[in-house]
Every structure is written in C-alpha cells, then in structure tokens.
Design a protein around this motif. Structure first.
Motif, mmCIF file in Angstrom:
data_model
loop_
_atom_site.group_PDB
_atom_site.id
_atom_site.type_symbol
_atom_site.label_atom_id
_atom_site.label_comp_id
_atom_site.label_asym_id
_atom_site.label_seq_id
_atom_site.Cartn_x
_atom_site.Cartn_y
_atom_site.Cartn_z
ATOM 1 N N SER A 162 0.834 -1.207 0.000
ATOM 2 C CA SER A 162 0.000 0.000 0.000
ATOM 3 C C SER A 162 0.869 1.256 0.000
ATOM 4 O O SER A 162 2.051 1.210 0.346
ATOM 5 C CB SER A 162 -0.906 0.022 1.235
ATOM 6 N N GLU A 163 0.250 2.364 -0.342
ATOM 7 C CA GLU A 163 0.924 3.667 -0.297
ATOM 8 C C GLU A 163 0.952 4.185 1.141
ATOM 9 O O GLU A 163 0.006 3.974 1.907
ATOM 10 C CB GLU A 163 0.181 4.691 -1.167
ATOM 11 N N ILE A 164 2.019 4.881 1.482
ATOM 12 C CA ILE A 164 2.095 5.561 2.768
ATOM 13 C C ILE A 164 1.033 6.653 2.775
ATOM 14 O O ILE A 164 0.900 7.404 1.813
ATOM 15 C CB ILE A 164 3.496 6.174 2.983
ATOM 16 N N ASP A 165 0.265 6.721 3.843
ATOM 17 C CA ASP A 165 -0.738 7.784 3.970
ATOM 18 C C ASP A 165 -0.009 9.049 4.394
ATOM 19 O O ASP A 165 0.754 9.033 5.356
ATOM 20 C CB ASP A 165 -1.797 7.400 4.997
ATOM 21 N N PRO A 166 -0.228 10.149 3.690
ATOM 22 C CA PRO A 166 0.505 11.376 4.012
ATOM 23 C C PRO A 166 0.065 12.044 5.319
ATOM 24 O O PRO A 166 0.711 12.952 5.797
ATOM 25 C CB PRO A 166 0.229 12.281 2.809
ATOM 26 N N ARG A 167 -1.035 11.587 5.902
ATOM 27 C CA ARG A 167 -1.562 12.212 7.124
ATOM 28 C C ARG A 167 -1.378 11.255 8.293
ATOM 29 O O ARG A 167 -1.770 10.099 8.214
ATOM 30 C CB ARG A 167 -3.057 12.496 6.969
ATOM 31 N N SER A 227 9.597 2.042 17.879
ATOM 32 C CA SER A 227 10.824 2.844 17.943
ATOM 33 C C SER A 227 10.864 3.902 16.852
ATOM 34 O O SER A 227 11.489 4.944 17.004
ATOM 35 C CB SER A 227 12.051 1.945 17.789
ATOM 36 N N VAL A 228 10.200 3.584 15.702
ATOM 37 C CA VAL A 228 10.239 4.458 14.528
ATOM 38 C C VAL A 228 8.825 4.623 13.982
ATOM 39 O O VAL A 228 8.073 3.645 13.875
ATOM 40 C CB VAL A 228 11.151 3.864 13.428
ATOM 41 N N LEU A 229 8.486 5.853 13.613
ATOM 42 C CA LEU A 229 7.221 6.161 12.942
ATOM 43 C C LEU A 229 7.544 6.703 11.561
ATOM 44 O O LEU A 229 8.325 7.642 11.430
ATOM 45 C CB LEU A 229 6.422 7.198 13.728
ATOM 46 N N ILE A 230 6.938 6.095 10.541
ATOM 47 C CA ILE A 230 7.097 6.567 9.169
ATOM 48 C C ILE A 230 5.751 7.108 8.718
ATOM 49 O O ILE A 230 4.744 6.399 8.740
ATOM 50 C CB ILE A 230 7.554 5.427 8.231
ATOM 51 N N THR A 231 5.720 8.364 8.298
ATOM 52 C CA THR A 231 4.481 9.017 7.893
ATOM 53 C C THR A 231 4.786 10.141 6.919
ATOM 54 O O THR A 231 5.948 10.469 6.684
ATOM 55 C CB THR A 231 3.721 9.545 9.132
ATOM 56 N N GLY A 232 3.737 10.708 6.357
ATOM 57 C CA GLY A 232 3.917 11.857 5.471
ATOM 58 C C GLY A 232 4.201 13.103 6.291
ATOM 59 O O GLY A 232 5.302 13.621 6.322
ATOM 60 N N LYS A 233 3.193 13.565 6.986
ATOM 61 C CA LYS A 233 3.317 14.752 7.842
ATOM 62 C C LYS A 233 2.701 14.450 9.194
ATOM 63 O O LYS A 233 1.760 13.667 9.306
ATOM 64 C CB LYS A 233 2.581 15.949 7.220
ATOM 65 N N ILE A 234 3.223 15.123 10.202
ATOM 66 C CA ILE A 234 2.707 14.952 11.559
ATOM 67 C C ILE A 234 2.463 16.330 12.145
ATOM 68 O O ILE A 234 3.292 17.230 12.007
ATOM 69 C CB ILE A 234 3.676 14.099 12.408
ATOM 70 N N GLY A 235 1.295 16.507 12.765
ATOM 71 C CA GLY A 235 0.941 17.796 13.353
ATOM 72 C C GLY A 235 1.642 18.021 14.678
ATOM 73 O O GLY A 235 2.225 17.095 15.267
ATOM 74 N N PRO A 236 1.575 19.254 15.190
ATOM 75 C CA PRO A 236 2.303 19.595 16.414
ATOM 76 C C PRO A 236 1.857 18.826 17.653
ATOM 77 O O PRO A 236 2.686 18.438 18.469
ATOM 78 C CB PRO A 236 2.076 21.094 16.572
ATOM 79 N N GLY A 237 0.558 18.585 17.818
ATOM 80 C CA GLY A 237 0.078 17.841 18.983
ATOM 81 C C GLY A 237 0.579 16.408 18.978
ATOM 82 O O GLY A 237 1.084 15.905 19.980
ATOM 83 N N ALA A 238 0.440 15.763 17.838
ATOM 84 C CA ALA A 238 0.904 14.380 17.704
ATOM 85 C C ALA A 238 2.419 14.306 17.838
ATOM 86 O O ALA A 238 2.951 13.381 18.464
ATOM 87 C CB ALA A 238 0.465 13.807 16.366
ATOM 88 N N GLU A 239 3.103 15.288 17.285
ATOM 89 C CA GLU A 239 4.563 15.282 17.343
ATOM 90 C C GLU A 239 5.064 15.350 18.789
ATOM 91 O O GLU A 239 6.005 14.659 19.160
ATOM 92 C CB GLU A 239 5.137 16.441 16.530
ATOM 93 N N ARG A 240 4.394 16.155 19.617
ATOM 94 C CA ARG A 240 4.790 16.249 21.035
ATOM 95 C C ARG A 240 4.653 14.891 21.722
ATOM 96 O O ARG A 240 5.550 14.462 22.454
ATOM 97 C CB ARG A 240 3.928 17.292 21.767
ATOM 98 N N VAL A 241 3.537 14.205 21.472
ATOM 99 C CA VAL A 241 3.296 12.896 22.096
ATOM 100 C C VAL A 241 4.329 11.876 21.620
ATOM 101 O O VAL A 241 4.907 11.133 22.418
ATOM 102 C CB VAL A 241 1.863 12.403 21.776
ATOM 103 N N ILE A 242 4.564 11.852 20.312
ATOM 104 C CA ILE A 242 5.493 10.886 19.710
ATOM 105 C C ILE A 242 6.920 11.125 20.206
ATOM 106 O O ILE A 242 7.632 10.197 20.596
ATOM 107 C CB ILE A 242 5.414 10.944 18.166
ATOM 108 N N LYS A 243 7.350 12.366 20.194
ATOM 109 C CA LYS A 243 8.719 12.680 20.638
ATOM 110 C C LYS A 243 8.893 12.432 22.129
ATOM 111 O O LYS A 243 9.952 11.980 22.565
ATOM 112 C CB LYS A 243 9.085 14.098 20.240
ATOM 113 N N ALA A 244 7.857 12.711 22.929
ATOM 114 C CA ALA A 244 7.932 12.454 24.368
ATOM 115 C C ALA A 244 8.095 10.959 24.648
ATOM 116 O O ALA A 244 8.699 10.573 25.649
ATOM 117 C CB ALA A 244 6.685 12.989 25.070
#
Length: 103
Positions: free
Chosen positions: A14-19, A64-81
């Motif tokens: 499948s294609e990577i979902d950009p969202r 350990s790794v997330l592959i995605t198109g773009k990640i918003g600021p709220g999600a990015e804070r959770v993922i990086k934390a």
C-alpha cells in the motif's frame, strides 16, 4: 525493532498515507520477525485531537520508529515524548520499511 507506518491500505504494498492523525491504517511491523499487523485508525474522523489520540495509541504499541507523510504539532509532542523517531516519507510502505531495515 517495531516500526509504525501510516498507510492507505492494509498491505505492505500500500501507499504511505501522508496524514498521521487522519490516516486510514497504521501498519505495525516487527523487523526481527518480519511480521506485521494493520490496524484501522479509529481517530481519523474525530472532530478534534485526532493526532494526539493516534499518537498516544502508537506510543502504547512500543514502536521505535514512525514513518508518515506529515505529523501535526500535537501528535509530534506525544510521539517525541515517547522517544519515537519520526521519518517523513512517501511511496510504498514496504519500500520505507526496507530503507529503515538497511539503516
């Protein structure tokens, strides 16, 4: 290592979902066993907070790794934390997995 990839379908071809927060599926792939599981994103239709809720779900799966198109600021804070490395990519899910496996 466990990888999460946002995907438009349930298969590795499948294609990577950009969202991130509004992707159709999360594919969780284990590089040690080459096994994977596709999970429908139940937060993609949320009125608000889709990215944060999806981020908490992904973090709870021990990736350990997330592959995605773009990640918003709220999600990015959770993922990086959670100490998860984010890789922005496009194309096929399996190609992104192979790139991570190769280093």
């Amino acid at each position: 290592m466990k990888i999460c990839i946002t995907s438009q379908g349930k298969e590795l071809g499948s294609e990577i979902d950009p969202r991130f927060g509004r992707c159709k599926y999360f594919i969780f792939y284990d590089t040690e066993t080459d096994q994977y599981e596709a999970v429908e994103n139940r937060w993609r239709e949320a009125a608000q907070g889709a990215g944060t809720q999806a981020g908490q779900f992904v973090a709870s799966k021990g990736v350990s790794v997330l592959i995605t198109g773009k990640i918003g600021p709220g999600a990015e804070r959770v993922i990086k934390a959670a100490g998860i490395k984010v890789i922005e990519a496009q194309g096929m899910v399996i190609d992104a997995i192979n790139k991570v496996k190769q280093g």
